[in-house]
Design a protein around this motif. Structure first.
Motif, PDB file in Angstrom:
ATOM      1  N   THR A   7      22.358  -6.755  10.710  1.00  0.00           N
ATOM      2  CA  THR A   7      21.590  -5.786  11.484  1.00  0.00           C
ATOM      3  C   THR A   7      20.950  -4.814  10.502  1.00  0.00           C
ATOM      4  O   THR A   7      21.495  -4.547   9.430  1.00  0.00           O
ATOM      5  N   ALA A   8      19.793  -4.297  10.870  1.00  0.00           N
ATOM      6  CA  ALA A   8      19.064  -3.433   9.942  1.00  0.00           C
ATOM      7  C   ALA A   8      18.335  -2.337  10.694  1.00  0.00           C
ATOM      8  O   ALA A   8      17.830  -2.544  11.797  1.00  0.00           O
ATOM      9  N   ASP A   9      18.313  -1.170  10.079  1.00  0.00           N
ATOM     10  CA  ASP A   9      17.464  -0.070  10.527  1.00  0.00           C
ATOM     11  C   ASP A   9      16.331   0.017   9.510  1.00  0.00           C
ATOM     12  O   ASP A   9      16.521   0.502   8.390  1.00  0.00           O
ATOM     13  N   VAL A  10      15.179  -0.494   9.887  1.00  0.00           N
ATOM     14  CA  VAL A  10      14.068  -0.627   8.948  1.00  0.00           C
ATOM     15  C   VAL A  10      13.303   0.688   8.866  1.00  0.00           C
ATOM     16  O   VAL A  10      12.784   1.185   9.866  1.00  0.00           O
ATOM     17  N   LEU A  11      13.240   1.232   7.662  1.00  0.00           N
ATOM     18  CA  LEU A  11      12.516   2.484   7.436  1.00  0.00           C
ATOM     19  C   LEU A  11      11.039   2.224   7.180  1.00  0.00           C
ATOM     20  O   LEU A  11      10.179   2.966   7.656  1.00  0.00           O
ATOM     21  N   GLU A  12      10.759   1.187   6.401  1.00  0.00           N
ATOM     22  CA  GLU A  12       9.380   0.836   6.058  1.00  0.00           C
ATOM     23  C   GLU A  12       9.229  -0.673   6.211  1.00  0.00           C
ATOM     24  O   GLU A  12       9.594  -1.433   5.324  1.00  0.00           O
ATOM     25  N   PRO A  13       8.705  -1.123   7.340  1.00  0.00           N
ATOM     26  CA  PRO A  13       8.602  -2.563   7.564  1.00  0.00           C
ATOM     27  C   PRO A  13       7.352  -3.156   6.918  1.00  0.00           C
ATOM     28  O   PRO A  13       6.382  -2.452   6.628  1.00  0.00           O
ATOM     29  N   PHE A  14       7.421  -4.434   6.669  1.00  0.00           N
ATOM     30  CA  PHE A  14       6.213  -5.187   6.369  1.00  0.00           C
ATOM     31  C   PHE A  14       6.470  -6.630   6.756  1.00  0.00           C
ATOM     32  O   PHE A  14       7.614  -7.093   6.782  1.00  0.00           O
ATOM     33  N   ASP A  15       5.411  -7.324   7.087  1.00  0.00           N
ATOM     34  CA  ASP A  15       5.512  -8.705   7.519  1.00  0.00           C
ATOM     35  C   ASP A  15       5.395  -9.607   6.300  1.00  0.00           C
ATOM     36  O   ASP A  15       4.350  -9.640   5.636  1.00  0.00           O
ATOM     37  N   ALA A  16       6.478 -10.336   5.998  1.00  0.00           N
ATOM     38  CA  ALA A  16       6.462 -11.206   4.822  1.00  0.00           C
ATOM     39  C   ALA A  16       5.363 -12.257   4.906  1.00  0.00           C
ATOM     40  O   ALA A  16       4.911 -12.777   3.882  1.00  0.00           O
ATOM     41  N   ALA A  17       4.918 -12.554   6.125  1.00  0.00           N
ATOM     42  CA  ALA A  17       3.858 -13.548   6.286  1.00  0.00           C
ATOM     43  C   ALA A  17       2.528 -13.051   5.723  1.00  0.00           C
ATOM     44  O   ALA A  17       1.607 -13.841   5.504  1.00  0.00           O
ATOM     45  N   THR A  18       2.425 -11.734   5.486  1.00  0.00           N
ATOM     46  CA  THR A  18       1.171 -11.198   4.945  1.00  0.00           C
ATOM     47  C   THR A  18       1.089 -11.352   3.430  1.00  0.00           C
ATOM     48  O   THR A  18       0.038 -11.084   2.844  1.00  0.00           O
ATOM     49  N   LEU A  19       2.183 -11.763   2.781  1.00  0.00           N
ATOM     50  CA  LEU A  19       2.135 -11.988   1.339  1.00  0.00           C
ATOM     51  C   LEU A  19       1.248 -13.189   1.030  1.00  0.00           C
ATOM     52  O   LEU A  19       1.346 -14.233   1.680  1.00  0.00           O
ATOM     53  N   ASP A  20       0.413 -13.038   0.042  1.00  0.00           N
ATOM     54  CA  ASP A  20      -0.476 -14.127  -0.372  1.00  0.00           C
ATOM     55  C   ASP A  20       0.368 -15.285  -0.904  1.00  0.00           C
ATOM     56  O   ASP A  20       1.065 -15.140  -1.916  1.00  0.00           O
ATOM     57  N   PRO A  21       0.343 -16.446  -0.244  1.00  0.00           N
ATOM     58  CA  PRO A  21       1.203 -17.562  -0.656  1.00  0.00           C
ATOM     59  C   PRO A  21       0.756 -18.230  -1.951  1.00  0.00           C
ATOM     60  O   PRO A  21       1.452 -19.103  -2.467  1.00  0.00           O
ATOM     61  N   THR A  22      -0.398 -17.823  -2.473  1.00  0.00           N
ATOM     62  CA  THR A  22      -0.871 -18.420  -3.728  1.00  0.00           C
ATOM     63  C   THR A  22      -0.621 -17.509  -4.920  1.00  0.00           C
ATOM     64  O   THR A  22      -0.977 -17.854  -6.050  1.00  0.00           O
ATOM     65  N   THR A  23      -0.012 -16.349  -4.676  1.00  0.00           N
ATOM     66  CA  THR A  23       0.170 -15.347  -5.726  1.00  0.00           C
ATOM     67  C   THR A  23       1.643 -15.192  -6.084  1.00  0.00           C
ATOM     68  O   THR A  23       2.506 -15.196  -5.211  1.00  0.00           O
ATOM     69  N   ASP A  24       1.922 -15.046  -7.381  1.00  0.00           N
ATOM     70  CA  ASP A  24       3.262 -14.664  -7.813  1.00  0.00           C
ATOM     71  C   ASP A  24       3.422 -13.158  -7.621  1.00  0.00           C
ATOM     72  O   ASP A  24       2.438 -12.413  -7.540  1.00  0.00           O
ATOM     73  N   TRP A  25       4.692 -12.719  -7.583  1.00  0.00           N
ATOM     74  CA  TRP A  25       4.955 -11.304  -7.338  1.00  0.00           C
ATOM     75  C   TRP A  25       6.006 -10.783  -8.306  1.00  0.00           C
ATOM     76  O   TRP A  25       6.958 -11.490  -8.652  1.00  0.00           O
TER      77      TRP A  25
END
Length: 250
Positions: free
Chosen positions: A197-215
């Motif tokens: 379970t999580a209380d998310v303070l700053e969410p982001f959608d992992a699907a928005t990460l560019d799948p062609t880019t390293d991070w």
């Protein structure tokens, strides 16, 4: 007047004895079933009251420690961001809690709860070489020491703080291939995990990460609750089960 005659007088003695035996067996069966059932229900009811109090106690502990831990983690992240060559493209921050267990062999003896605050900053990089170049220019006081890493497609720690220091930090090179679901997925940068379970303070959608880019991912964590003993559900019979439906966030 003739003597009164009842139907029971017509019942043979053997049948009457059999009926008495059945009545006795019925009483014994009711006792054998009813007493354990009453004890089980009584234990469950009393245990449920105690579990409710335990849940409130655990929640208070999480809130108290979070009040200390959260400013520490966010302050560390601010200092790290000031040292990075660019602002992160994506960020994540959350209080995350899980159940753990204390086992004897393969049998669970009791459940425990762990919680941590975790932040992640994602910076796009072209490849591992660029990730290592950025890593080399970062201060060890904020990002830790250089780490030995192997080849392969999995995410690799380039820097990490050690010695049990908290908040702790890992600087990860995360190849594009480790972001989607699959055998090479980087567990360290997942934003949700089974049973958590999580209380998310700053969410982001992992699907928005560019799948062609390293991070290049900066992951900082701070323990909020370390294996707090919870026991078992008061309704457990043969095996220990979780006392709560889900971990307590506070």
């Amino acid at each position: 007047m003739g003597s009164q005659h009842t139907g029971s007088d017509d019942v043979p003695p053997g049948v009457r004895r059999f009926r008495r035996v059945l009545r006795v067996l019925g009483v014994l069966l009711a006792v054998l079933v009813g007493v354990p059932l009453s004890l089980y229900v009584g234990h469950g009811v009393v245990g449920s009251v105690q579990t409710s109090a335990l849940r409130a106690e655990v929640g208070a502990e999480v809130r108290a420690e979070r009040a200390v831990a959260q400013p520490e983690v966010l302050a560390l992240r601010d200092r790290q961001r000031a040292a990075l060559p660019a602002a992160p493209a994506h960020s994540w921050a959350a209080l995350e809690c899980d159940f753990a267990s204390r086992d004897a062999g393969w049998i669970v003896q009791a459940y425990q709860q762990t919680c941590e605050l975790r932040t992640m900053d994602f910076l796009p990089v072209a490849d591992r070489s660029e990730a290592e170049q950025v890593s080399a220019g970062l201060p060890s006081g904020l990002f830790g020491d250089e780490q030995e890493h192997s080849g392969g497609p999995h995410c690799q720690p380039l820097r990490a703080t050690g010695g049990g220091r908290e908040p702790s930090t890992e600087l990860l090179w995360t190849p594009a291939a480790t972001l989607p679901d699959g055998p090479d997925r980087c567990y360290r940068v997942m934003t949700s995990r089974p049973g958590q379970t999580a209380d998310v303070l700053e969410p982001f959608d992992a699907a928005t990460l560019d799948p062609t880019t390293d991070w290049l991912v900066v992951v900082s964590t701070r323990t909020v609750m370390d294996r707090r003993e919870l026991g078992c559900s008061p309704w457990s019979v043969l095996f220990c089960s979780e006392p709560f439906d889900e971990p307590v966030l506070g």
